[in-house]
Scaffold this active site. Structure first.
Site, PDB file in Angstrom:
ATOM      1  N   HIS A  60       0.743  -1.002   0.032  1.00 34.45           N
ATOM      2  CA  HIS A  60      -0.088  -0.160  -0.007  1.00 34.45           C
ATOM      3  C   HIS A  60       0.886   1.312   0.109  1.00 34.45           C
ATOM      4  CE1 HIS A  60      -2.627   3.077   2.455  1.00 34.45           C
ATOM      5  NE2 HIS A  60      -3.208   2.911   1.229  1.00 34.45           N
ATOM      6  N   HIS A 118       2.604  11.121  -1.438  1.00 37.81           N
ATOM      7  CA  HIS A 118       1.388  10.760   0.000  1.00 37.81           C
ATOM      8  C   HIS A 118       1.761  11.483   1.032  1.00 37.81           C
ATOM      9  CE1 HIS A 118      -0.377   7.719   2.854  1.00 37.81           C
ATOM     10  NE2 HIS A 118      -1.165   8.121   2.024  1.00 37.81           N
TER      11      HIS A 118
END
Length: 322
Positions: A46, A121
């Protein structure tokens, strides 16, 4: 009932698995080499690139306004908190591949004043092309291993930026790219014969239509629990599994816990790895224990900090169940 819902039970039990699974696909039973890839169990990561996040970069476009305002007000102190809760992997792409990871969750953005594209991110990470070349070099060394690159979040990108990314993918992987074919024929023995090692999923319909080398994101549905509690994560994954997979597609089950603003404030001096990673992995292992592979079974399972616990071995073991 899930394995456990209290992170305090596992704080001091952060076992890391460093087994070499660099050629696990080539070692699968012959029966599975003829199965579509959607019918075998594949470990994934992830926010796969987040080990590259850089504290010296701006807050990325993926961050909510509340985060931007905090960093604007409190500077580097707030940015360190963003970093602690945005990093979801410790291993490099090559290390992940050597451990057995074959699916990468990728988020890309432009950066003001820079011509290159970057992984993001919370903050900005490495330049995309550099990382793709690292992955390509690994595939040269492991010609029977197949990799999924899932570009599922593309931020602040104009058509020219998309074309730049696609051009990079075509240049780096060239004949290794598996074009869109009947998903029932995406078996290892077929891909080996063609020399195809990389499937790229691109979540932008306009771009995909012009490039037969790119698979639409529609082929890669992904179940995101979006919860902070492990029992709820397991229950949601179970509910989707019971409901059944959409036919003719790959399928991602996300074994991750997602922090909220309240979570970060509650554990402000800690990190996503400290609070959530192992508890999520132990619970996704619990979720997997009575599952199998096949058209109605598990396919791609992803986690944060994939080296922890027995996540990767647990996924791979599904391929060897009787």
């Amino acid at each position: 009932m899930a394995a456990t819902g209290d992170s305090s039970n596992v704080e001091n039990a952060k076992v890391e698995n460093d087994a070499d699974n660099s050629d696990w696909m080539s070692k699968l039973p012959e029966k599975l080499r003829c199965e579509p890839l959607k019918n075998i169990a594949i470990p994934g990561s992830h926010d796969s690139f987040s080990y590259t996040l850089d504290l010296n970069t701006p807050v990325s476009p993926s961050s909510p306004d509340t985060v931007r305002n905090l960093v604007s007000a409190f500077g580097n102190m707030a940015k360190k908190i963003v970093y602690s809760w945005s990093v979801t992997q410790s291993l490099t792409f090559r290390q992940q591949l050597d451990r057995g990871i074959r699916y990468f969750d990728l988020r890309v953005s432009t950066m003001n004043g820079k011509p290159e594209l970057y992984f993001v991110h919370g903050l900005y990470g490495a330049e995309v092309g550099t990382c793709l070349r690292e992955i390509k070099a690994w595939t040269d060394e492991h010609p029977k291993e197949v990799i999924f690159l899932d570009f599922n979040h593309l931020y602040e990108m104009q058509e020219a930026d998309h074309e730049q990314l696609v051009a990079t993918l075509l240049s780096v992987f060239d004949s290794k790219l598996c074009p869109v074919i009947n998903i029932e024929t995406t078996a290892l023995n077929v891909l080996w014969e063609k020399g195809w090692q990389v499937l790229v999923f691109y979540h932008h319909h306009g771009i995909v239509q012009d490039h037969p080398e790119l698979w639409s994101g529609d082929f890669m549905p992904s179940v995101w629990p979006n919860v902070t509690e492990a029992p709820k994560m397991v229950n949601l994954l179970e509910a989707h599994f019971t409901r059944g997979r959409p036919p003719g597609k790959f399928y991602v089950s996300q074994g991750v816990l997602t922090p909220t603003g309240t979570t970060v404030l509650q554990y402000i001096s800690r990190s996503l790895k400290d609070v959530f990673a192992l508890i999520a992995i132990k619970n996704v292992q619990y979720f997997m224990k009575d599952k199998a592979v096949g058209p109605k079974g598990l396919n791609i399972i992803i986690a944060d900090f994939v080296e922890m616990g027995d996540f990767i071995p647990s996924v791979l073991a599904l391929n060897h169940k009787a």
